[in-house]
Scaffold this motif. Structure first.
Motif, PDB file in Angstrom:
ATOM      1  N   GLY A 135     -12.359   5.679  -5.241  1.00 12.11           N
ATOM      2  CA  GLY A 135     -12.733   4.967  -4.019  1.00 12.11           C
ATOM      3  C   GLY A 135     -11.706   5.151  -2.923  1.00 12.11           C
ATOM      4  N   ASN A 136     -11.795   4.316  -1.923  1.00 15.85           N
ATOM      5  CA  ASN A 136     -10.812   4.337  -0.849  1.00 15.85           C
ATOM      6  C   ASN A 136      -9.488   3.807  -1.360  1.00 15.85           C
ATOM      7  OD1 ASN A 136     -12.544   5.341   1.101  1.00 15.85           O
ATOM      8  ND2 ASN A 136     -13.200   3.317   1.768  1.00 15.85           N
ATOM      9  N   ILE A 137      -8.441   4.507  -1.020  1.00 20.84           N
ATOM     10  CA  ILE A 137      -7.094   4.066  -1.365  1.00 20.84           C
ATOM     11  C   ILE A 137      -6.540   3.376  -0.117  1.00 20.84           C
ATOM     12  CG2 ILE A 137      -4.797   4.787  -2.120  1.00 20.84           C
ATOM     13  CD1 ILE A 137      -7.040   5.309  -4.199  1.00 20.84           C
ATOM     14  N   THR A 138      -6.124   2.141  -0.263  1.00 21.02           N
ATOM     15  CA  THR A 138      -5.672   1.374   0.891  1.00 21.02           C
ATOM     16  C   THR A 138      -4.198   0.992   0.762  1.00 21.02           C
ATOM     17  OG1 THR A 138      -6.239  -0.781  -0.048  1.00 21.02           O
ATOM     18  CG2 THR A 138      -7.990   0.383   1.162  1.00 21.02           C
ATOM     19  N   TRP A 139      -3.612   0.688   1.909  1.00 21.31           N
ATOM     20  CA  TRP A 139      -2.236   0.202   1.945  1.00 21.31           C
ATOM     21  C   TRP A 139      -2.109  -1.049   1.085  1.00 21.31           C
ATOM     22  CZ3 TRP A 139       2.679   1.071   2.898  1.00 21.31           C
ATOM     23  CH2 TRP A 139       3.549  -0.002   3.135  1.00 21.31           C
ATOM     24  N   GLY A 140      -2.943  -2.052   1.344  1.00 25.71           N
ATOM     25  CA  GLY A 140      -2.852  -3.320   0.630  1.00 25.71           C
ATOM     26  C   GLY A 140      -3.309  -3.253  -0.815  1.00 25.71           C
ATOM     27  N   GLY A 141      -4.170  -2.297  -1.130  1.00 23.71           N
ATOM     28  CA  GLY A 141      -4.716  -2.214  -2.481  1.00 23.71           C
ATOM     29  C   GLY A 141      -3.902  -1.388  -3.455  1.00 23.71           C
ATOM     30  N   ALA A 142      -3.106  -0.433  -2.960  1.00 26.33           N
ATOM     31  CA  ALA A 142      -2.358   0.420  -3.880  1.00 26.33           C
ATOM     32  C   ALA A 142      -1.016   0.881  -3.316  1.00 26.33           C
ATOM     33  CB  ALA A 142      -3.193   1.646  -4.253  1.00 26.33           C
ATOM     34  N   ILE A 143      -1.019   1.373  -2.106  1.00 27.59           N
ATOM     35  CA  ILE A 143       0.156   2.054  -1.565  1.00 27.59           C
ATOM     36  C   ILE A 143       1.347   1.119  -1.389  1.00 27.59           C
ATOM     37  CG2 ILE A 143       1.053   3.450   0.333  1.00 27.59           C
ATOM     38  CD1 ILE A 143      -1.134   4.789  -1.513  1.00 27.59           C
ATOM     39  N   GLN A 144       1.115  -0.054  -0.864  1.00 26.27           N
ATOM     40  CA  GLN A 144       2.214  -0.998  -0.651  1.00 26.27           C
ATOM     41  C   GLN A 144       2.930  -1.313  -1.964  1.00 26.27           C
ATOM     42  OE1 GLN A 144       1.052  -4.808   1.033  1.00 26.27           O
ATOM     43  NE2 GLN A 144       3.055  -5.034   1.985  1.00 26.27           N
ATOM     44  N   THR A 145       2.183  -1.491  -3.028  1.00 25.55           N
ATOM     45  CA  THR A 145       2.780  -1.781  -4.338  1.00 25.55           C
ATOM     46  C   THR A 145       3.584  -0.591  -4.856  1.00 25.55           C
ATOM     47  OG1 THR A 145       1.010  -3.326  -4.865  1.00 25.55           O
ATOM     48  CG2 THR A 145       2.273  -2.447  -6.722  1.00 25.55           C
ATOM     49  N   ARG A 147       8.516  16.326  -5.431  1.00 24.65           N
ATOM     50  CA  ARG A 147       9.682  17.069  -5.875  1.00 24.65           C
ATOM     51  C   ARG A 147       9.622  18.539  -5.451  1.00 24.65           C
ATOM     52  NH1 ARG A 147      11.436  12.813  -8.025  1.00 24.65           N
ATOM     53  NH2 ARG A 147      12.698  12.557  -9.846  1.00 24.65           N
ATOM     54  N   THR A 148       9.274  18.734  -4.194  1.00 18.64           N
ATOM     55  CA  THR A 148       9.195  20.064  -3.607  1.00 18.64           C
ATOM     56  C   THR A 148      10.587  20.678  -3.528  1.00 18.64           C
ATOM     57  OG1 THR A 148       7.286  19.358  -2.297  1.00 18.64           O
ATOM     58  CG2 THR A 148       8.429  21.336  -1.555  1.00 18.64           C
ATOM     59  N   ALA A 149      10.697  21.951  -3.865  1.00 22.93           N
ATOM     60  CA  ALA A 149      11.983  22.647  -3.821  1.00 22.93           C
ATOM     61  C   ALA A 149      12.606  22.539  -2.429  1.00 22.93           C
ATOM     62  CB  ALA A 149      11.798  24.110  -4.194  1.00 22.93           C
ATOM     63  N   GLY A 150      13.901  22.270  -2.394  1.00 18.19           N
ATOM     64  CA  GLY A 150      14.625  22.172  -1.141  1.00 18.19           C
ATOM     65  C   GLY A 150      14.600  20.800  -0.508  1.00 18.19           C
ATOM     66  N   VAL A 151      13.896  19.859  -1.126  1.00 21.91           N
ATOM     67  CA  VAL A 151      13.791  18.490  -0.611  1.00 21.91           C
ATOM     68  C   VAL A 151      14.367  17.561  -1.676  1.00 21.91           C
ATOM     69  CG1 VAL A 151      12.188  16.685   0.137  1.00 21.91           C
ATOM     70  CG2 VAL A 151      11.718  19.076   0.692  1.00 21.91           C
ATOM     71  N   PRO A 152      15.210  16.593  -1.300  1.00 16.83           N
ATOM     72  CA  PRO A 152      15.723  15.655  -2.302  1.00 16.83           C
ATOM     73  C   PRO A 152      14.570  14.936  -3.015  1.00 16.83           C
ATOM     74  CG  PRO A 152      16.909  15.402  -0.239  1.00 16.83           C
ATOM     75  CD  PRO A 152      15.748  16.316   0.038  1.00 16.83           C
ATOM     76  N   ALA A 153      14.587  14.962  -4.334  1.00 15.15           N
ATOM     77  CA  ALA A 153      13.544  14.338  -5.136  1.00 15.15           C
ATOM     78  C   ALA A 153      13.657  12.824  -5.079  1.00 15.15           C
ATOM     79  CB  ALA A 153      13.643  14.808  -6.578  1.00 15.15           C
ATOM     80  N   MET A 154      12.529  12.167  -4.889  1.00 11.36           N
ATOM     81  CA  MET A 154      12.488  10.711  -4.834  1.00 11.36           C
ATOM     82  C   MET A 154      11.340  10.185  -5.684  1.00 11.36           C
ATOM     83  SD  MET A 154      14.871   9.592  -2.949  1.00 11.36           S
ATOM     84  CE  MET A 154      16.163  10.698  -2.433  1.00 11.36           C
ATOM     85  N   PRO A 155      11.519   9.075  -6.332  1.00  9.90           N
ATOM     86  CA  PRO A 155      12.811   8.471  -6.614  1.00  9.90           C
ATOM     87  C   PRO A 155      13.652   9.432  -7.459  1.00  9.90           C
ATOM     88  CG  PRO A 155      11.019   7.155  -7.580  1.00  9.90           C
ATOM     89  CD  PRO A 155      10.419   8.330  -6.921  1.00  9.90           C
ATOM     90  N   ASN A 175       7.555  -0.987  -5.486  1.00 11.03           N
ATOM     91  CA  ASN A 175       8.077  -0.813  -6.843  1.00 11.03           C
ATOM     92  C   ASN A 175       8.989   0.400  -7.009  1.00 11.03           C
ATOM     93  OD1 ASN A 175       6.667  -3.072  -7.644  1.00 11.03           O
ATOM     94  ND2 ASN A 175       4.971  -1.921  -8.528  1.00 11.03           N
ATOM     95  N   ASN A 176       8.862   1.391  -6.128  1.00 18.79           N
ATOM     96  CA  ASN A 176       9.576   2.638  -6.353  1.00 18.79           C
ATOM     97  C   ASN A 176      10.522   3.066  -5.236  1.00 18.79           C
ATOM     98  OD1 ASN A 176       8.189   3.751  -8.913  1.00 18.79           O
ATOM     99  ND2 ASN A 176       6.503   3.102  -7.610  1.00 18.79           N
ATOM    100  N   CYS A 177      10.393   2.486  -4.050  1.00 17.22           N
ATOM    101  CA  CYS A 177      11.139   3.003  -2.898  1.00 17.22           C
ATOM    102  C   CYS A 177      12.022   1.977  -2.205  1.00 17.22           C
ATOM    103  CB  CYS A 177      10.163   3.578  -1.862  1.00 17.22           C
ATOM    104  SG  CYS A 177       9.000   4.787  -2.520  1.00 17.22           S
ATOM    105  N   GLN A 178      11.550   0.756  -2.114  1.00 18.91           N
ATOM    106  CA  GLN A 178      12.223  -0.218  -1.263  1.00 18.91           C
ATOM    107  C   GLN A 178      13.585  -0.670  -1.751  1.00 18.91           C
ATOM    108  OE1 GLN A 178       9.436  -3.327  -0.276  1.00 18.91           O
ATOM    109  NE2 GLN A 178       8.490  -2.061   1.301  1.00 18.91           N
ATOM    110  N   SER A 179      13.886  -0.504  -3.020  1.00 19.25           N
ATOM    111  CA  SER A 179      15.220  -0.917  -3.469  1.00 19.25           C
ATOM    112  C   SER A 179      16.310  -0.103  -2.771  1.00 19.25           C
ATOM    113  CB  SER A 179      15.344  -0.799  -4.984  1.00 19.25           C
ATOM    114  OG  SER A 179      15.198   0.544  -5.394  1.00 19.25           O
TER     115      SER A 179
END
Length: 89
Positions: A6-16, A58-66, A20-24
């Motif tokens: 279905g539609n992937i939304t900011w509030g439904g999936a992306i924000q979480t 994790r594209t080559a030449g770009v710092p991998a995150m997390p 959980n993985n980036c904001q720290s």
């Protein structure tokens, strides 16, 4: 199971995913790499300029995150679909 039918939304999936993985590291007054990912607009900008997707894929030449633990294939797919669906809130 990974549901990306279905539609992937900011509030439904992306924000979480971001919380959980980036904001720290990517929040506060001195975010890592000077990349702040605390608001919808900040995340949209990071996806639009290509840096966020390149980092999580994790594209080559770009710092991998997390750096320690990659995002799941499902979460990466959700980020890609969100972009393709024009960043639904």
């Amino acid at each position: 199971a990974c549901d990306t039918t279905g539609n992937i939304t900011w509030g439904g999936a992306i924000q979480t995913i971001i919380q959980n993985n980036c904001q720290s590291c990517h929040s506060g007054t001195t975010p890592s790499g000077n990349v702040k990912l605390t608001t919808y607009a900040e995340v949209v900008n990071a996806v639009k300029n290509g840096r966020l997707l390149s980092a999580i894929k994790r594209t080559a030449g770009v710092p991998a995150m997390p750096p320690s633990t990659p995002l799941s294939t499902c979460d990466i797919r959700k980020m890609e679909l969100w972009k393709n669906q024009n960043y639904i809130q």
